[in-house]
Design a protein around this motif. Sequence first.
Motif, PDB file in Angstrom:
ATOM      1  N   SER A  10      16.844 -22.365 -18.497  1.00 47.48           N
ATOM      2  CA  SER A  10      16.874 -23.624 -19.237  1.00 47.48           C
ATOM      3  C   SER A  10      17.271 -24.769 -18.319  1.00 47.48           C
ATOM      4  CB  SER A  10      17.886 -23.521 -20.387  1.00 47.48           C
ATOM      5  OG  SER A  10      18.156 -24.792 -20.932  1.00 47.48           O
ATOM      6  N   ASP A  11      16.621 -25.937 -18.511  1.00 49.04           N
ATOM      7  CA  ASP A  11      16.993 -27.110 -17.732  1.00 49.04           C
ATOM      8  C   ASP A  11      17.998 -27.991 -18.480  1.00 49.04           C
ATOM      9  OD1 ASP A  11      15.598 -28.534 -19.660  1.00 49.04           O
ATOM     10  OD2 ASP A  11      14.203 -29.478 -18.265  1.00 49.04           O
ATOM     11  N   SER A  12      18.654 -27.424 -19.497  1.00 50.05           N
ATOM     12  CA  SER A  12      19.673 -28.174 -20.217  1.00 50.05           C
ATOM     13  C   SER A  12      20.779 -28.619 -19.262  1.00 50.05           C
ATOM     14  CB  SER A  12      20.288 -27.307 -21.326  1.00 50.05           C
ATOM     15  OG  SER A  12      21.415 -27.948 -21.887  1.00 50.05           O
ATOM     16  N   ARG A  13      21.196 -29.881 -19.366  1.00 48.93           N
ATOM     17  CA  ARG A  13      22.273 -30.414 -18.522  1.00 48.93           C
ATOM     18  C   ARG A  13      23.640 -30.250 -19.167  1.00 48.93           C
ATOM     19  NH1 ARG A  13      17.081 -30.973 -16.716  1.00 48.93           N
ATOM     20  NH2 ARG A  13      16.921 -32.435 -14.971  1.00 48.93           N
ATOM     21  N   GLN A  14      23.723 -29.628 -20.332  1.00 50.97           N
ATOM     22  CA  GLN A  14      24.974 -29.561 -21.068  1.00 50.97           C
ATOM     23  C   GLN A  14      26.076 -28.885 -20.255  1.00 50.97           C
ATOM     24  OE1 GLN A  14      24.613 -27.813 -24.941  1.00 50.97           O
ATOM     25  NE2 GLN A  14      26.804 -27.883 -25.368  1.00 50.97           N
ATOM     26  N   ALA A  15      25.738 -27.781 -19.540  1.00 50.91           N
ATOM     27  CA  ALA A  15      26.750 -27.044 -18.797  1.00 50.91           C
ATOM     28  C   ALA A  15      27.149 -27.736 -17.508  1.00 50.91           C
ATOM     29  CB  ALA A  15      26.244 -25.628 -18.491  1.00 50.91           C
ATOM     30  N   VAL A  16      26.369 -28.752 -17.108  1.00 46.37           N
ATOM     31  CA  VAL A  16      26.680 -29.470 -15.862  1.00 46.37           C
ATOM     32  C   VAL A  16      26.767 -30.966 -16.143  1.00 46.37           C
ATOM     33  CG1 VAL A  16      25.736 -27.766 -14.275  1.00 46.37           C
ATOM     34  CG2 VAL A  16      24.201 -29.434 -15.315  1.00 46.37           C
ATOM     35  N   ALA A  17      27.351 -31.306 -17.289  1.00 50.10           N
ATOM     36  CA  ALA A  17      27.400 -32.699 -17.720  1.00 50.10           C
ATOM     37  C   ALA A  17      28.097 -33.592 -16.714  1.00 50.10           C
ATOM     38  CB  ALA A  17      28.113 -32.787 -19.081  1.00 50.10           C
ATOM     39  N   ASP A  18      29.117 -33.065 -16.021  1.00 47.12           N
ATOM     40  CA  ASP A  18      29.842 -33.876 -15.064  1.00 47.12           C
ATOM     41  C   ASP A  18      29.076 -34.090 -13.773  1.00 47.12           C
ATOM     42  OD1 ASP A  18      30.050 -31.186 -14.513  1.00 47.12           O
ATOM     43  OD2 ASP A  18      32.010 -31.367 -13.545  1.00 47.12           O
ATOM     44  N   GLU A  19      27.930 -33.389 -13.632  1.00 50.12           N
ATOM     45  CA  GLU A  19      27.102 -33.533 -12.435  1.00 50.12           C
ATOM     46  C   GLU A  19      25.694 -33.969 -12.795  1.00 50.12           C
ATOM     47  OE1 GLU A  19      27.569 -29.868  -9.945  1.00 50.12           O
ATOM     48  OE2 GLU A  19      28.717 -29.250 -11.695  1.00 50.12           O
ATOM     49  N   ALA A  20      25.529 -34.591 -13.945  1.00 51.78           N
ATOM     50  CA  ALA A  20      24.190 -34.899 -14.477  1.00 51.78           C
ATOM     51  C   ALA A  20      23.345 -35.690 -13.499  1.00 51.78           C
ATOM     52  CB  ALA A  20      24.321 -35.662 -15.803  1.00 51.78           C
ATOM     53  N   ALA A  21      23.981 -36.588 -12.749  1.00 54.20           N
ATOM     54  CA  ALA A  21      23.213 -37.447 -11.835  1.00 54.20           C
ATOM     55  C   ALA A  21      22.476 -36.634 -10.791  1.00 54.20           C
ATOM     56  CB  ALA A  21      24.154 -38.444 -11.154  1.00 54.20           C
ATOM     57  N   SER A  22      23.085 -35.547 -10.323  1.00 55.60           N
ATOM     58  CA  SER A  22      22.453 -34.744  -9.280  1.00 55.60           C
ATOM     59  C   SER A  22      21.314 -33.900  -9.810  1.00 55.60           C
ATOM     60  CB  SER A  22      23.489 -33.835  -8.602  1.00 55.60           C
ATOM     61  OG  SER A  22      24.027 -32.915  -9.528  1.00 55.60           O
ATOM     62  N   PHE A  23      21.257 -33.695 -11.128  1.00 51.22           N
ATOM     63  CA  PHE A  23      20.186 -32.896 -11.722  1.00 51.22           C
ATOM     64  C   PHE A  23      19.134 -33.755 -12.411  1.00 51.22           C
ATOM     65  CE2 PHE A  23      23.770 -29.875 -11.708  1.00 51.22           C
ATOM     66  CZ  PHE A  23      23.195 -28.848 -10.996  1.00 51.22           C
ATOM     67  N   GLY A  24      19.391 -35.035 -12.528  1.00 51.78           N
ATOM     68  CA  GLY A  24      18.464 -35.900 -13.248  1.00 51.78           C
ATOM     69  C   GLY A  24      18.880 -36.016 -14.697  1.00 51.78           C
ATOM     70  N   ALA A  32      17.105 -35.656 -21.539  1.00 44.19           N
ATOM     71  CA  ALA A  32      17.706 -35.306 -22.818  1.00 44.19           C
ATOM     72  C   ALA A  32      17.184 -33.966 -23.302  1.00 44.19           C
ATOM     73  CB  ALA A  32      17.395 -36.402 -23.848  1.00 44.19           C
ATOM     74  N   GLY A  33      18.029 -33.244 -24.078  1.00 42.13           N
ATOM     75  CA  GLY A  33      17.598 -31.985 -24.661  1.00 42.13           C
ATOM     76  C   GLY A  33      17.458 -30.898 -23.621  1.00 42.13           C
ATOM     77  N   GLN A  34      16.520 -29.979 -23.867  1.00 47.28           N
ATOM     78  CA  GLN A  34      16.303 -28.903 -22.912  1.00 47.28           C
ATOM     79  C   GLN A  34      14.851 -28.457 -22.934  1.00 47.28           C
ATOM     80  OE1 GLN A  34      18.593 -25.396 -23.842  1.00 47.28           O
ATOM     81  NE2 GLN A  34      17.538 -25.013 -25.754  1.00 47.28           N
ATOM     82  N   ARG A  35      14.384 -28.024 -21.786  1.00 48.59           N
ATOM     83  CA  ARG A  35      13.081 -27.421 -21.638  1.00 48.59           C
ATOM     84  C   ARG A  35      13.243 -26.163 -20.790  1.00 48.59           C
ATOM     85  NH1 ARG A  35      12.628 -32.225 -22.880  1.00 48.59           N
ATOM     86  NH2 ARG A  35      14.126 -32.615 -21.222  1.00 48.59           N
ATOM     87  N   SER A  36      12.176 -25.390 -20.685  1.00 45.99           N
ATOM     88  CA  SER A  36      12.221 -24.201 -19.848  1.00 45.99           C
ATOM     89  C   SER A  36      11.841 -24.586 -18.435  1.00 45.99           C
ATOM     90  CB  SER A  36      11.261 -23.139 -20.395  1.00 45.99           C
ATOM     91  OG  SER A  36      11.157 -22.074 -19.488  1.00 45.99           O
ATOM     92  N   ASP A  37      12.799 -24.517 -17.528  1.00 44.75           N
ATOM     93  CA  ASP A  37      12.541 -24.862 -16.137  1.00 44.75           C
ATOM     94  C   ASP A  37      11.864 -23.700 -15.415  1.00 44.75           C
ATOM     95  OD1 ASP A  37      13.067 -27.184 -14.422  1.00 44.75           O
ATOM     96  OD2 ASP A  37      14.080 -25.738 -13.131  1.00 44.75           O
ATOM     97  N   THR A  38      12.136 -22.494 -15.858  1.00 43.57           N
ATOM     98  CA  THR A  38      11.532 -21.283 -15.302  1.00 43.57           C
ATOM     99  C   THR A  38      11.268 -20.317 -16.446  1.00 43.57           C
ATOM    100  OG1 THR A  38      12.778 -21.531 -13.240  1.00 43.57           O
ATOM    101  CG2 THR A  38      11.864 -19.357 -13.687  1.00 43.57           C
TER     102      THR A  38
END
Length: 334
Positions: free
Chosen positions: A46-60, A63-69
């Motif tokens: 999952s490409d959800s940023r929820q688990a890395v909210a404090d690093e969101a800028a580095s991941f882009g 919003a929401g989530q999609r399947s990254d792989t």
Amino acid sequence: MGALVFGFGAAIVYGTVQLGHIPRIACGSCEDTQAGAAMNVLVVGSDSRQAVADEAASFGTVAGQRSDTMMVLRIDPKHGRAAMLSIPRDLYVPIASGGVDRINTAFERGPDNLVRTVRAALGIPINHYIEVDFAGFRDIVGAIGGVTVYFPTPARDLVSGLQVDRAGCVALDGSAALSYVRSRHYETLVGGRWRAGGAGDLDRIERQQDFLRRVLAKVRKVRNPVTVHHLVTTGTHNVRFDRALSTGDIEQLARRFRTLVPSTVQMQTVPAVFDHVALGGQRASILRVQQPQARQVVARFLGQATSAPPASSTVVTRPPAGLVTTSTVPPRQC
């Protein structure tokens, strides 16, 4: 990301009590598995940023989530085989909830919608579902001490953050590994110039499959109880299973992957060709399922073909005109 889930699965043999801490999700369209029958597991990064909210800028900021792989793992205990089939995230197919779009958009409406979409579009029944997020991937790679990858040239991706300054065997920590497997804008330094690859999602799948073999090779050597504990505790925070995936199922997966020789895992990709469509009022690049090649690959994957499947399959593609296609798959082991 799939092998990391099963690296975690190998560790779970030694700590099944941790299963109670793993978040479970409903998968009403996952089909029951008969005792001794082959099992198809849809593994999603999952490409959800929820688990890395404090690093969101580095991941882009998405919003929401999609399947990254996205890949399907098949375990066939009767024939003692394991195989992985990668599904390009840009595959343009009918979505179970309605409409036609890239297959990764099916994930926005939840795992069950994605399972139904995969089954209808590709004819692959799904028995179980596993999901791992960005933080889970990064932390599990870190738990095994990183992974070494061979780069024939310096490489970078200005979007994912990948930066490899030299050719040769390079040790990737969790963050660098995540940037590597997520890379869709991969560039290589050739003759003093940065050159882009011509088949973004498909090149990325080849790199991911190579990376998974390397992870499998490293995980099967894990003996240190501290590392095992780290794998288990890390996985319980960042992996989700469907509710029907039992302790016995996980142990079956773990035992199988614990003894696998990575080079024997058959890794294939759904054959696809490049095309363009109008999405949201704009011209967008997509991949269309290539027939009859796709039916043949799926049949071999499901054990329905009489001929033995190859160790890997090449995706037949038509790169967009004007792009330089470069080999991005490391040609040797480190």
